[in-house]
Design a protein around this motif. Structure first.
Motif, short mmCIF file in Angstrom:
data_model
loop_
_atom_site.label_atom_id
_atom_site.label_comp_id
_atom_site.label_asym_id
_atom_site.label_seq_id
_atom_site.Cartn_x
_atom_site.Cartn_y
_atom_site.Cartn_z
N ARG A 64 0.83 -1.22 0.00
CA ARG A 64 0.00 0.00 0.00
C ARG A 64 0.86 1.26 0.00
NH1 ARG A 64 -3.76 -3.13 2.67
NH2 ARG A 64 -2.81 -2.92 4.71
N ALA A 65 1.93 1.26 0.77
CA ALA A 65 2.82 2.43 0.81
C ALA A 65 3.49 2.63 -0.54
CB ALA A 65 3.87 2.25 1.91
N GLU A 66 3.91 1.54 -1.16
CA GLU A 66 4.54 1.64 -2.48
C GLU A 66 3.55 2.21 -3.48
OE1 GLU A 66 5.78 1.04 -6.40
OE2 GLU A 66 4.06 -0.03 -5.60
N ARG A 67 2.33 1.76 -3.44
CA ARG A 67 1.30 2.25 -4.36
C ARG A 67 1.01 3.73 -4.12
NH1 ARG A 67 -0.58 3.92 -8.28
NH2 ARG A 67 -2.69 3.65 -8.94
N ALA A 68 0.97 4.11 -2.86
CA ALA A 68 0.67 5.51 -2.51
C ALA A 68 1.75 6.46 -2.99
CB ALA A 68 0.50 5.65 -1.00
N THR A 69 2.98 5.97 -3.12
CA THR A 69 4.09 6.84 -3.52
C THR A 69 4.52 6.62 -4.97
OG1 THR A 69 5.74 5.26 -2.72
CG2 THR A 69 4.96 6.92 -1.15
N ARG A 70 3.96 5.63 -5.64
CA ARG A 70 4.41 5.27 -6.98
C ARG A 70 4.23 6.38 -8.00
NH1 ARG A 70 1.41 0.45 -9.33
NH2 ARG A 70 2.40 -0.56 -7.57
N ASP A 71 3.09 7.03 -8.04
CA ASP A 71 2.83 8.05 -9.05
C ASP A 71 3.87 9.18 -8.99
OD1 ASP A 71 0.68 6.62 -10.02
OD2 ASP A 71 -0.79 7.76 -8.85
N ARG A 72 4.16 9.63 -7.78
CA ARG A 72 5.16 10.70 -7.64
C ARG A 72 6.53 10.20 -8.10
NH1 ARG A 72 8.91 12.90 -4.13
NH2 ARG A 72 8.90 15.17 -4.07
N ALA A 73 6.87 8.98 -7.73
CA ALA A 73 8.17 8.43 -8.13
C ALA A 73 8.27 8.30 -9.64
CB ALA A 73 8.37 7.07 -7.46
N LEU A 74 7.19 7.89 -10.28
CA LEU A 74 7.23 7.73 -11.74
C LEU A 74 7.32 9.09 -12.43
CD1 LEU A 74 4.76 4.78 -12.29
CD2 LEU A 74 7.26 4.76 -12.28
N ARG A 75 6.68 10.11 -11.87
CA ARG A 75 6.84 11.45 -12.44
C ARG A 75 8.30 11.88 -12.35
NH1 ARG A 75 2.12 12.48 -9.59
NH2 ARG A 75 3.25 13.64 -8.01
#
Length: 89
Positions: A64-75
């Motif tokens: 869940r934490a990875e998913r919550a931060t994934r979009d920012r990381a991919l940007r």
């Protein structure tokens, strides 16, 4: 149902593969990232390992934490890729 528990280093290694896939190999998840997720409220430890120091995390919570931060990381990864692909003027 068995619940898997991971240390910060194990959790980082587990989600690193997914981040590598989604970011075309540009982003890594390190143990320090797991600690940042805790500090920022994305992840909460569920216990302490037998050594009395190492925090433990549930696999589902790490995901869940990875998913919550994934979009920012991919940007961030997209910006890095764009910067490296620009032609010199």
């Amino acid at each position: 149902m068995d619940t898997e528990y991971f240390t910060g280093a194990q959790a980082a290694a587990h989600v690193d593969g997914a981040r590598q896939f989604f970011s075309a190999g540009t982003l890594h998840v390190r143990p320090a990232t797991i600690h940042q997720w805790v500090r920022r409220g994305h992840l909460r430890p569920v216990g302490i390992a037998e050594d009395g120091r190492t925090r433990l995390y549930r696999l589902a919570d790490v995901a869940r934490a990875e998913r919550a931060t994934r979009d920012r990381a991919l940007r961030h990864a997209a910006a890095l890729l764009t910067d490296t692909r620009q032609e010199p003027s």
